[in-house]
Design a protein around this motif. Sequence first.
Motif, PDB file in Angstrom:
ATOM      1  N   ALA B 299      30.159   2.962 -22.133  1.00 40.24           N
ATOM      2  CA  ALA B 299      29.568   3.023 -20.507  1.00 40.24           C
ATOM      3  C   ALA B 299      28.665   1.778 -20.325  1.00 40.24           C
ATOM      4  N   VAL B 300      28.490   1.485 -18.997  1.00 34.65           N
ATOM      5  CA  VAL B 300      27.640   0.552 -18.743  1.00 34.65           C
ATOM      6  C   VAL B 300      26.563   1.085 -17.731  1.00 34.65           C
ATOM      7  N   PHE B 301      25.217   0.969 -18.211  1.00 38.89           N
ATOM      8  CA  PHE B 301      23.993   1.374 -17.515  1.00 38.89           C
ATOM      9  C   PHE B 301      23.189   0.419 -16.712  1.00 38.89           C
ATOM     10  N   LEU B 302      23.148   0.661 -15.527  1.00 43.97           N
ATOM     11  CA  LEU B 302      22.139  -0.201 -14.598  1.00 43.97           C
ATOM     12  C   LEU B 302      20.829   0.498 -14.339  1.00 43.97           C
ATOM     13  N   THR B 303      19.711   0.125 -14.797  1.00 46.20           N
ATOM     14  CA  THR B 303      18.433   0.493 -14.786  1.00 46.20           C
ATOM     15  C   THR B 303      17.811   0.517 -13.510  1.00 46.20           C
ATOM     16  N   ALA B 310      25.259  -2.436 -21.956  1.00 47.16           N
ATOM     17  CA  ALA B 310      26.664  -2.041 -22.216  1.00 47.16           C
ATOM     18  C   ALA B 310      26.818  -1.593 -23.582  1.00 47.16           C
ATOM     19  N   THR B 311      27.484  -0.427 -24.005  1.00 50.37           N
ATOM     20  CA  THR B 311      27.777  -0.044 -25.172  1.00 50.37           C
ATOM     21  C   THR B 311      28.656  -0.968 -25.737  1.00 50.37           C
ATOM     22  N   GLU B 312      28.829  -0.892 -27.107  1.00 50.70           N
ATOM     23  CA  GLU B 312      29.756  -1.984 -27.694  1.00 50.70           C
ATOM     24  C   GLU B 312      31.041  -2.008 -27.387  1.00 50.70           C
ATOM     25  N   GLY B 313      31.711  -0.966 -27.174  1.00 49.74           N
ATOM     26  CA  GLY B 313      32.947  -0.916 -26.489  1.00 49.74           C
ATOM     27  C   GLY B 313      33.249  -1.514 -25.176  1.00 49.74           C
ATOM     28  N   ALA B 315      30.932  -3.826 -23.638  1.00 49.97           N
ATOM     29  CA  ALA B 315      30.522  -5.086 -23.706  1.00 49.97           C
ATOM     30  C   ALA B 315      31.779  -6.129 -23.641  1.00 49.97           C
ATOM     31  N   PRO B 316      32.635  -6.035 -24.425  1.00 49.85           N
ATOM     32  CA  PRO B 316      33.778  -7.049 -24.257  1.00 49.85           C
ATOM     33  C   PRO B 316      34.298  -7.414 -22.948  1.00 49.85           C
ATOM     34  N   LEU B 317      34.257  -6.294 -22.205  1.00 46.30           N
ATOM     35  CA  LEU B 317      35.204  -6.170 -20.800  1.00 46.30           C
ATOM     36  C   LEU B 317      34.070  -6.731 -19.745  1.00 46.30           C
ATOM     37  N   LEU B 318      32.788  -6.766 -20.057  1.00 45.79           N
ATOM     38  CA  LEU B 318      31.918  -6.876 -18.886  1.00 45.79           C
ATOM     39  C   LEU B 318      31.523  -8.413 -18.611  1.00 45.79           C
ATOM     40  N   THR B 319      31.753  -8.804 -17.732  1.00 45.99           N
ATOM     41  CA  THR B 319      31.517 -10.416 -16.990  1.00 45.99           C
ATOM     42  C   THR B 319      30.622 -10.429 -16.103  1.00 45.99           C
ATOM     43  N   ASP B 320      30.174 -11.821 -15.553  1.00 50.38           N
ATOM     44  CA  ASP B 320      29.624 -12.073 -14.337  1.00 50.38           C
ATOM     45  C   ASP B 320      28.290 -11.567 -14.283  1.00 50.38           C
ATOM     46  N   PHE B 323      23.605  -9.020 -19.693  1.00 54.87           N
ATOM     47  CA  PHE B 323      23.377  -7.791 -20.132  1.00 54.87           C
ATOM     48  C   PHE B 323      22.986  -7.640 -21.766  1.00 54.87           C
ATOM     49  N   THR B 324      22.432  -6.512 -21.940  1.00 54.78           N
ATOM     50  CA  THR B 324      22.156  -6.242 -23.184  1.00 54.78           C
ATOM     51  C   THR B 324      23.075  -5.352 -23.893  1.00 54.78           C
TER      52      THR B 324
END
Lengths: 118, 328
Positions: B299-303, B310-313, B315-320, B323-324
């Motif tokens: 999951a990716v959470f926007l507060t 981003a959860t560990e799995g 995170a490697p896909l998240l760019t631009d 994030f924590t």
Amino acid sequence: MKTRYWILLFALLAAVCALCSYFFFFGGTSGTTATVVSDGVTVMTLDLSVDGEYRIASDYGVNTIRVANGRVSVVSADCPSQDCVHHAPANSGAPIVCLPNRLVITFSSSQEYDAIIG
Amino acid sequence: MKKLCAISLLLVCLLCGCAGSAPVERDIFAMDTLMLIRVWGCEDDASAAVSEINRLDALLSVTNENSEIFALNRDGEAELSADTYDLLVKAIAVSRRTDGAFDPTVYPLVVAWGFTKDEQHVPTQEALDAARSLVGYERLESDLDVTYFSIDGKLDFGGIAKGYAAQKAIDLLQSRGVETAFLSLGGNVQTLGSKPDGEKWIVGIADPNTPSQAIACLRFTGSLALVTSGGYQRYFDENGVRYHHILDPKTGYPADSGLASVTVLAHDGALADGLSTALFVMGMEKATALWRESDDFEAVFLTEDGGIFATEGAAPLLTDCDFTVVER
């Protein structure tokens, strides 16, 4: 005769390649464009550097689209929700959609994304 | 001359063939949203996917008077088709996992808030209490092993039907031999395989403050379902207070969990859809606790205060974006 066929074949190949290259390098206009699709049919491609106002009518309803300052917006719609009218003028990002009237406006600059979700 | 024609035809077929580099694209309006369908296959494959989505829409719509769900909600009983039953089982499984944060019986609350007819308003306490007395997925469990189904509440698959439809359409395409497809069904995206050119799929996560723009990007290859739920997607203002459409089944009010949106990544479309709603209602702490004890989603959470987690799995896909990483 045989040679002539081969020449014709290569000419055909060359024509196809030239056509593909043309669309690859010069496809569309160089500036940002917006494509207006009404009930599944592309009704116009707007050059966002040219101001204008357009009336889009379908069996589902009527929307008026305005291009100004490089952005496109829906200035009026005869639908109840008015979501598309509330959409800020845009030249990129997610499509502007009027669900009841089945109108979709997409942007050429958004093609870096396969989709924006949310 | 015949030879030349044959060779020319072959060339044209090679250039424009079924599994060519350009996808067959369809835009359709179904399930109250715009759906974009891209299939690297034949026209028939794309048409089959469209038919499957329309079929499920007609079956599962809560407002279509000819749908199975409409009949069930009107009569309090119905004989369920295999698909409705299948989805009901999946919905209850998500409810159980999330302790009712996602609940397919939430419909009376949705009606009380007027979200079904664009007549949004804050309900009276009496109306809210009456609606809440009909909500609770536990009441569905006793009848689960039969196709004949009765209920004293109302069912609404709005929080899971698009994900289910995407999954079913992808399954159908796969059974037809299609290796690559991209479906965007409202806030749901589901991919099949990788792009023929080897490039990654690029899916933007909407900026809650400017939903038409992406605030972050997920780049990946292969098959995946991604669903975002956010309070900014639908809301109304009353007396200076903003009320969004994702209701907490327990309180009856819009979820107030400190999250602006949640994007769930999973291999099953219905699971991703149901969980995205549930995690939004649960908030970061409970949602990450559920993630830690699970192995079938990221999951990716926007507060609401602008943070991106981003959860560990994922995170490697998240760019631009900055994030924590949420660690397991």
